[in-house]
Design a protein around this motif. Structure first.
Motif, PDB file in Angstrom:
ATOM      1  N   SER A 131      32.355  44.685  45.337  1.00 19.15           N
ATOM      2  CA  SER A 131      32.917  44.013  44.160  1.00 19.15           C
ATOM      3  C   SER A 131      32.248  42.675  43.854  1.00 19.15           C
ATOM      4  CB  SER A 131      34.434  43.819  44.325  1.00 19.15           C
ATOM      5  OG  SER A 131      34.743  43.181  45.540  1.00 19.15           O
ATOM      6  N   PHE A 132      30.969  42.525  44.247  1.00 17.76           N
ATOM      7  CA  PHE A 132      30.257  41.279  43.975  1.00 17.76           C
ATOM      8  C   PHE A 132      30.121  41.003  42.479  1.00 17.76           C
ATOM      9  CE2 PHE A 132      28.147  41.822  48.294  1.00 17.76           C
ATOM     10  CZ  PHE A 132      28.830  40.765  48.877  1.00 17.76           C
ATOM     11  N   GLY A 133      29.795  42.031  41.704  1.00 17.08           N
ATOM     12  CA  GLY A 133      29.608  41.824  40.276  1.00 17.08           C
ATOM     13  C   GLY A 133      30.876  41.356  39.590  1.00 17.08           C
ATOM     14  N   ILE A 134      32.008  41.955  39.951  1.00 17.37           N
ATOM     15  CA  ILE A 134      33.303  41.531  39.396  1.00 17.37           C
ATOM     16  C   ILE A 134      33.592  40.092  39.787  1.00 17.37           C
ATOM     17  CG2 ILE A 134      35.790  41.950  39.452  1.00 17.37           C
ATOM     18  CD1 ILE A 134      35.118  44.888  40.069  1.00 17.37           C
ATOM     19  N   ALA A 135      33.364  39.763  41.059  1.00 22.53           N
ATOM     20  CA  ALA A 135      33.665  38.410  41.552  1.00 22.53           C
ATOM     21  C   ALA A 135      32.801  37.359  40.876  1.00 22.53           C
ATOM     22  CB  ALA A 135      33.473  38.359  43.060  1.00 22.53           C
ATOM     23  N   ARG A 136      31.532  37.684  40.641  1.00 20.68           N
ATOM     24  CA  ARG A 136      30.655  36.722  39.972  1.00 20.68           C
ATOM     25  C   ARG A 136      31.186  36.364  38.592  1.00 20.68           C
ATOM     26  NH1 ARG A 136      28.075  32.284  40.391  1.00 20.68           N
ATOM     27  NH2 ARG A 136      26.866  31.902  38.505  1.00 20.68           N
ATOM     28  N   LYS A 137      31.682  37.363  37.859  1.00 23.16           N
ATOM     29  CA  LYS A 137      32.257  37.110  36.531  1.00 23.16           C
ATOM     30  C   LYS A 137      33.501  36.248  36.639  1.00 23.16           C
ATOM     31  CE  LYS A 137      32.500  37.895  32.025  1.00 23.16           C
ATOM     32  NZ  LYS A 137      33.817  37.349  31.674  1.00 23.16           N
ATOM     33  N   THR A 255      40.435  40.442  44.359  1.00 26.05           N
ATOM     34  CA  THR A 255      41.763  39.889  44.125  1.00 26.05           C
ATOM     35  C   THR A 255      41.683  38.381  43.982  1.00 26.05           C
ATOM     36  OG1 THR A 255      42.837  41.674  45.359  1.00 26.05           O
ATOM     37  CG2 THR A 255      44.108  39.649  45.031  1.00 26.05           C
ATOM     38  N   VAL A 256      42.256  37.866  42.909  1.00 30.55           N
ATOM     39  CA  VAL A 256      42.347  36.423  42.678  1.00 30.55           C
ATOM     40  C   VAL A 256      43.701  35.951  43.177  1.00 30.55           C
ATOM     41  CG1 VAL A 256      42.195  34.567  40.989  1.00 30.55           C
ATOM     42  CG2 VAL A 256      40.962  36.714  40.592  1.00 30.55           C
ATOM     43  N   LEU A 257      43.698  34.949  44.064  1.00 34.90           N
ATOM     44  CA  LEU A 257      44.940  34.370  44.577  1.00 34.90           C
ATOM     45  C   LEU A 257      44.968  32.884  44.228  1.00 34.90           C
ATOM     46  CD1 LEU A 257      43.613  36.222  47.263  1.00 34.90           C
ATOM     47  CD2 LEU A 257      46.098  36.349  47.495  1.00 34.90           C
ATOM     48  N   THR A 258      46.118  32.403  43.748  1.00 34.80           N
ATOM     49  CA  THR A 258      46.240  31.008  43.348  1.00 34.80           C
ATOM     50  C   THR A 258      47.303  30.312  44.194  1.00 34.80           C
ATOM     51  OG1 THR A 258      47.779  31.678  41.595  1.00 34.80           O
ATOM     52  CG2 THR A 258      45.461  31.436  41.008  1.00 34.80           C
ATOM     53  N   PRO A 259      47.262  28.972  44.270  1.00 38.71           N
ATOM     54  CA  PRO A 259      48.196  28.235  45.143  1.00 38.71           C
ATOM     55  C   PRO A 259      49.674  28.457  44.830  1.00 38.71           C
ATOM     56  CG  PRO A 259      46.369  26.832  44.497  1.00 38.71           C
ATOM     57  CD  PRO A 259      46.240  28.078  43.685  1.00 38.71           C
ATOM     58  N   ASP A 260      50.006  28.874  43.618  1.00 36.46           N
ATOM     59  CA  ASP A 260      51.412  29.093  43.270  1.00 36.46           C
ATOM     60  C   ASP A 260      51.924  30.459  43.724  1.00 36.46           C
ATOM     61  OD1 ASP A 260      50.140  30.800  41.546  1.00 36.46           O
ATOM     62  OD2 ASP A 260      50.816  29.819  39.709  1.00 36.46           O
ATOM     63  N   GLU A 264      46.070  38.571  41.215  1.00 35.84           N
ATOM     64  CA  GLU A 264      45.644  39.615  40.279  1.00 35.84           C
ATOM     65  C   GLU A 264      44.520  40.399  40.934  1.00 35.84           C
ATOM     66  OE1 GLU A 264      43.560  40.272  35.887  1.00 35.84           O
ATOM     67  OE2 GLU A 264      43.922  38.237  36.640  1.00 35.84           O
ATOM     68  N   THR A 265      44.654  41.718  40.958  1.00 33.59           N
ATOM     69  CA  THR A 265      43.646  42.582  41.563  1.00 33.59           C
ATOM     70  C   THR A 265      42.912  43.359  40.483  1.00 33.59           C
ATOM     71  OG1 THR A 265      44.883  42.808  43.633  1.00 33.59           O
ATOM     72  CG2 THR A 265      43.245  44.496  43.148  1.00 33.59           C
ATOM     73  N   ILE A 266      41.576  43.254  40.517  1.00 31.90           N
ATOM     74  CA  ILE A 266      40.727  43.954  39.554  1.00 31.90           C
ATOM     75  C   ILE A 266      40.004  45.071  40.297  1.00 31.90           C
ATOM     76  CG2 ILE A 266      38.786  43.763  37.966  1.00 31.90           C
ATOM     77  CD1 ILE A 266      40.624  40.635  38.961  1.00 31.90           C
ATOM     78  N   PRO A 267      40.258  46.332  39.961  1.00 28.32           N
ATOM     79  CA  PRO A 267      39.609  47.454  40.680  1.00 28.32           C
ATOM     80  C   PRO A 267      38.118  47.516  40.375  1.00 28.32           C
ATOM     81  CG  PRO A 267      40.904  48.264  38.835  1.00 28.32           C
ATOM     82  CD  PRO A 267      41.201  46.807  38.931  1.00 28.32           C
TER      83      PRO A 267
END
Length: 331
Positions: A131-137, A255-260, A264-267
């Motif tokens: 998932s490198f390409g997704i993460a770079r975006k 998966t994006v995780l925030t301090p709150d 959000e998980t992007i397949p």
């Protein structure tokens, strides 16, 4: 869309994934020839994928003509000669990773292709399959803020077979070259410092290392990476630490995780059964560059810095000292 005529050099295990990927895209690729010194392998290519024109050598296949792009799937130890022969014949090339076992040979290969006026690309398929390409975006969109560091673990129990068992460089050459390339993709910058220690577990049959522990500096961004082919625990994960959030990456998703506490998980559409699509996308970047007169993002010139990272890690382990790089290169 132009259908490009392709020839495959080497009909071993990895060629199966390439050929499956290409036959799924007849609108773009037609595999018209293949070569391998072992007749049982060319027979397999004919019977399984209907490749009627098969040869025992690159020279025979070049002389026969009828194709313009080669996909090189040979063992890394014999790639240099095959690539030079193809470049002299004016053939554009997609080559399996690693481009070479060391950065000096990789540089020579790149220069040979450039002098011959052919485009060289490298199958760094994890830019899509992982998932490198997704993460770079996500990073470019500011989802985790400024990147502060990366932690990478690739732990498995893996017993390879065939030609890889005799190679002096093993686990990181097989898998680390993907991760080194991925760090470059994620950060959009080049390494400046590498330190590595390796060992070879008696549980795995091979001549090279089974485990590597690597520290890399990309300027002021540190990366910690562990590669194990002897681990009793299986785990693959990339953690990207940002000043406003964190990314957790694997093959299937980012998966994006925030301090709150939000996430959000992007397949990843190119994972699992669709991993063959990553092979096609690597080739298609080359084909698009050929047609447009540009340079593919996975070019041989770009890949020098991935091979330089791999080579620097091995040299650090051999010399027991950190290796400094300038813009990702040792020269």
């Amino acid at each position: 869309m132009t259908v490009q005529k392709i020839a495959v050099v080497g009909c071993g295990g990895i060629s199966r994934v390439h050929l499956s990927a290409y036959t799924a895209h007849p609108e773009r690729v037609e595999v018209v020839a293949a070569c391998d010194p072992l007749p049982e392998r060319t027979a397999w290519a004919r019977e399984t994928y209907g490749i009627e024109r098969t040869y025992s050598s690159v020279a025979e296949m070049v002389d026969a003509g009828g194709w313009d792009v080669a996909v090189v799937c040979t063992p890394s130890s014999v790639r240099k000669d095959a690539l030079a022969e193809l470049a002299r014949a004016g053939k554009h090339i997609l080559v399996e990773k690693p481009l070479s076992d060391n950065v000096d040979d990789a540089r020579e290969i790149v220069e040979t292709c450039e002098k011959a006026g052919v485009i060289l690309a490298v199958n760094q398929n994890f830019r899509d399959q992982y998932s490198f390409g997704i993460a770079r975006k996500l990073i470019e969109d500011g989802r985790i803020g400024e990147v502060l560091g990366i932690d990478q673990q690739d732990l498995t129990f893996r017993q390879d077979k065939g030609w890889r068992l005799g190679m002096a460089r093993h686990a990181m050459s097989v898998m680390g070259v993907h991760w080194f390339d991925g760090f470059r993709v994620l950060l959009g910058r080049e390494a400046t410092w590498v330190s590595c220690r390796t060992f070879s577990s008696p549980a795995i049959e091979c001549a090279g290392e089974t485990d590597g522990f690597v520290q890399i500096h990309f300027g002021d961004v540190p990366v910690s990476y562990v590669q194990s082919f002897s681990s009793s625990r299986k785990h693959v994960e990339t953690i990207v630490f940002g000043d406003r959030g964190t990314l957790s990456l694997n093959y299937d998703s980012a998966t994006v995780l925030t301090p709150d506490g939000a996430s959000e998980t992007i397949p990843n559409p190119y994972a699992g059964d669709q991993r063959r699509e990553s092979m096609f996308r690597s080739l298609d970047r080359l084909l698009t560059a050929i047609e447009s007169g540009g340079e593919p993002s996975n070019s041989g010139r770009d890949n020098l810095r991935t091979v330089a990272l791999l080579d620097a890690a091995y040299r650090s382990a051999e010399q027991r000292t950190p290796i400094e790089l300038v813009e990702g290169l040792p020269w």
